[in-house]
Design an enzyme around this catalytic site. Structure first.
Site: not given
Ligand code: NAD
Length: 521
Positions: A162-163, A186-188, A237-238, A259-260
Site C-alpha cells: 500500500w505504501n 493483486k494490490p493491497d 512487501g514485508s 522486494e522486502l
Molecule cells: P505486507 O507484506 O503485509 O503486504 C504486501 C502485499 O502482500 C499486500 O498486497 C498484501 O495483501 C499481500 N499479502 C499479505 N500476506 C500475504 C500472503 N500470505 N500471501 C500473498 N500475499 C500476501 O506488506 P505491507 O505492510 O503492505 O507493506 C509494507 C512493507 O513493504 C514494508 O516492510 C516495506 O519495507 C515493504 N516494501 C518494500 C519495498 C521494496 O522495494 N523493497 C517497497 C515498498 C514496500
C-alpha cells in the site's frame, strides 16, 4: 474538530469514477470497505476475488498473452510511448486517487505518479536491444553456434503493497508486459484505486484488453491461488510475507523477485555540510510519513559534531508541517491506517519504556485525522527495543553517536536487513570508501534514498533479509523471460572421426582447448 474533518475529497474522485474503477476487479465474492484515510469515510465497496475469479483472470490473461507475445517488440513499445504521455497528462488525477486511498501528502503523491513514466522511458529505450536474439560462439568455430532467444515467462503474478500503490502496481508490470507477458496484479485492498486507474490508461494507450488483470482480497486468501497459477511472481512487501511467497514459489519451481523491508542506516561523516544534510535527511526519514521501504530509521552521527547535528535535525523535525490536505501545504501526511498508526505508536512506547528518550514528536495526532503520527526523533535506542532491530515503517528515527568510522560501519551493518543505506560527506571519495563496506543493495551518497531509486538503469534490490532479485536495469526486464538456447551444428565434427584412434582424438581435443583459450574463445 480536527483538520481532517474539514477536508473535502478532490473533485476528480467522483462516485462514478470509483464505481467504474472497481468494476474492473475480477471479484464475485464479498466486498471490502475502501476508505478515505483523512476522514475515515467509506469511498467504495471493493469486490473481493474468489479462487474461481483468480483462475478466470489467469485464463483470460493467458489467452491475451499468446497474441501479445506475437507482436513485434517495437509494436509493444509503441503502446508504452503513448501510455507515457497519458500517465504524465493525468498525473494530477492519479495523485488525487493516491492521496484519498493512502493519506500521503501531495508532494509524495505527485512524486509517485512519476515512477511508472520513468520506468517506461528506460525500457522504451532498452527493450528492443535486450529482447533481440543474441548470437554466441559454439564449441567448434565456424561450424557451430548458439542463439540466445528471450521467451516471455507467460503470466506474471504481481503482489503489491500500500505504501506506493500506483508505482508498485504499475512499474513492475511495465517491463513484464514489454517482454511479452500478461500480468495479474493483486494490490493491497486499501490502495486498489490508483493502480486500477493506471491500468485503464494503459488500455487507452492500446494495451490489449484482458492482458492486465486485477484481483483483490486479503493476501492469505488470494496469494496461494495467484502463485499457483503464475509463471513468475513479483512481490513487494514485508520480509515476513516475502518468506511465505518465496516458499510457495519455490515449491512450484517458478521464479520470484522479492522486494522486502529494511532498517536503513545513514552514516554522517564529520565533514558534512549541515544545511544540505539536514534537509535531505529529514526527507529521508519522514518522507511519505516514513512509509518508504528505503527510508532511514537509524542515523549515525560523529561524536565530534553530535550536538550540532542533532540540534539541527531535531529542530527541522519539530517544525515539519503535518496536516490533512489535498494541496501542497503539509510536509507530512497521514499514515495509511489507524492500525498502522497503533503499530508505530507501539514501537515508540516500547522504546521509551526500555529507556529511550523522545527528542521531538512521539505522539499520535487524532486531532488531525485517524492515522496521523508526529515526526519522531529518538535517542538511546538499543537492540533490545523492538524499533532497535525491526522495521517501524513510520516517521520515527533513532540518533546514535559513533567515535570511529569503523565503528559506524559495524553498527550500520549490524542488522538482518540490507535494503538501503546513506553516507554523507563533503568528500565524495571518502563517502564511496564507506559505501563499499556497507552491506546493502542500495547506497546513496549525499542523498537519503531518491537518487538510487530514480536511477532506473541500475538494478535495485535488497540483500540479506531485504530481498531476492532486483527491479530496474536490464535485469528488471530480463527476469521476466527465460533464455532459450538454440544451438546449431552445421557439420558433425564433434567426436572422433570414423576409424580415428580415440587417444589421438583426445590429444587433439585437449590441444584445441588450449588453442581456443589463446584465441580468446
Ligand atoms: P505486507 O507484506 O503485509 O503486504 C504486501 C502485499 O502482500 C499486500 O498486497 C498484501 O495483501 C499481500 N499479502 C499479505 N500476506 C500475504 C500472503 N500470505 N500471501 C500473498 N500475499 C500476501 O506488506 P505491507 O505492510 O503492505 O507493506 C509494507 C512493507 O513493504 C514494508 O516492510 C516495506 O519495507 C515493504 N516494501 C518494500 C519495498 C521494496 O522495494 N523493497 C517497497 C515498498 C514496500
Amino acid at each position: 474538530m480536527g483538520i481532517g474533518a474539514d477536508v473535502r475529497r478532490p473533485d476528480s474522485v467522483t462516485d462514478e469514477l470509483l464505481q467504474r474503477l472497481v468494476s474492473r476487479v475480477r471479484g464475485s465474492g464479498s466486498t471490502w470497505e475502501l476508505t478515505e484515510v483523512y476522514t475515515g469515510e467509506t469511498l467504495v465497496e471493493l469486490p473481493q476475488s474468489t479462487p474461481a475469479d483468480i483462475e478466470a483472470a489467469f485464463a483470460e490473461a493467458r489467452a491475451a498473452q499468446e497474441l501479445w507475445a506475437r507482436w513485434p517488440v517495437a509494436k509493444r513499445v509503441e503502446v508504452f510511448k503513448r501510455a507515457h504521455t497519458l500517465l504524465v497528462d493525468n498525473a494530477l488525477k492519479v495523485a488525487d486517487l493516491i492521496q484519498v486511498e493512502s493519506g500521503k501528502n501531495r508532494r509524495m503523491a505527485i512524486e509517485e505518479t512519476c515512477d511508472p513514466p520513468m520506468v517506461m522511458s528506460y525500457y522504451i529505450r532498452r527493450a528492443e536491444k535486450l529482447l533481440k536474439p543474441k548470437k554466441h560462439a559454439g564449441p567448434v568455430p565456424v561450424v557451430s553456434g548458439a542463439t540466445e532467444v528471450r521467451v516471455p515467462k507467460g503470466v506474471v503474478g504481481i503482489i503489491a503493497p500500500w505504501n506506493f500503490p500506483f508505482a508498485t502496481g504499475l512499474s513492475d508490470a511495465i517491463p513484464a508486459l514489454i517482454a511479452g507477458n500478461a500480468v495479474v496484479v493483486k494490490p493491497d485492498n486499501k490502495t486498489a484505486l490508483s493502480p486500477l486507474f493506471g491500468i485503464s490508461l494503459l488500455e487507452e494507450a492500446g494495451l490489449p484488453k484482458g492482458l492486465f488483470q486485477v484481483v483483490c482480497g486479503e493476501g492469505p486468501d488470494v496469494g496461494p491461488t495467484l502463485i499457483d497459477n503464475a509463471d513468475y511472481v513479483m512481490f513487494t512487501g514485508s520480509t515476513a510475507t516475502g518468506r511465505v511467497i518465496g516458499e510457495r514459489a519455490g515449491r512450484n519451481l517458478i521464479g520470484a523477485c522479492l522486494e522486502l523491508g529494511g532498517k536503513n542506516p545513514m552514516i554522517v561523516l564529520d565533514d558534512v555540510p549541515v544545511e544540505e544534510w539536514v534537509e535531505s535527511a529529514s526527507f529521508g526519514v519522514f518522507g511519505n510519513t516514513g512509509q518508504i521501504c528505503m527510508h532511514i530509521e537509524r542515523i549515525y552521527l560523529p561524536e565530534s559534531r553530535y550536538d550540532e547535528l542533532k540540534a539541527a535535525f531535531v529542530e527541522r523535525a519539530a517544525n515539519l508541517k503535518i496536516g490533512a490536505a489535498y494541496d501542497f501545504g503539509p510536509e507530512i501526511g497521514s499514515l495509511v491506517s489507524p492500525d498502522h498508526c497503533e503499530r508505530v505508536a507501539a514501537h515508540v512506547e516500547d522504546a521509551v519504556a526500555k529507556g529511550a528518550t523522545v527528542l521531538t514528536g512521539g505522539r499520535a495526532r487524532p486531532d488531525i485525522g485517524p492515522a496521523f503520527f508526529e515526526p519522531t526523533v529518538l535517542e538511546g535506542v538499543t537492540t533490545d527495543m523492538v524499533c532497535g532491530v525491526t522495521e517501524t515503517f513510520g516517521p520515527v528515527v533513532a540518533l546514535h553517536r559513533y567515535r570511529t568510522v569503523d565503528e559506524a560501519i559495524k553498527l550500520a551493518n549490524d542488522t538482518d536487513y540490507g535494503l538501503n543505506a546513506s553516507v554523507w560527506s563533503g568528500d565524495i571519495a571518502r563517502a564511496e570508501a564507506v559505501a563499499a563496506r556497507i552491506e546493502s543493495g542500495n547506497v546513496n551518497i549525499n542523498d537519503a534514498l531518491a537518487t538510487a531509486y530514480a536511477s532506473k538503469g541500475s538494478p535495485s534490490g535488497g540483500v540479506k533479509q531485504s530481498g531476492v532479485g532486483a527491479r530496474h536495469g536490464d535485469q528488471g526486464l530480463l527476469k521476466y523471460t527465460d533464455a532459450k538456447n538454440v544451438a546449431v551444428l552445421k557439420k558433425q565434427v564433434m567426436g572422433a572421426r570414423p576409424g580415428q584412434d580415440y587417444g589421438a582424438y583426445v590429444d587433439q581435443m585437449l590441444k584445441s582447448l588450449k588453442l581456443m583459450r589463446k584465441l580468446g574463445r
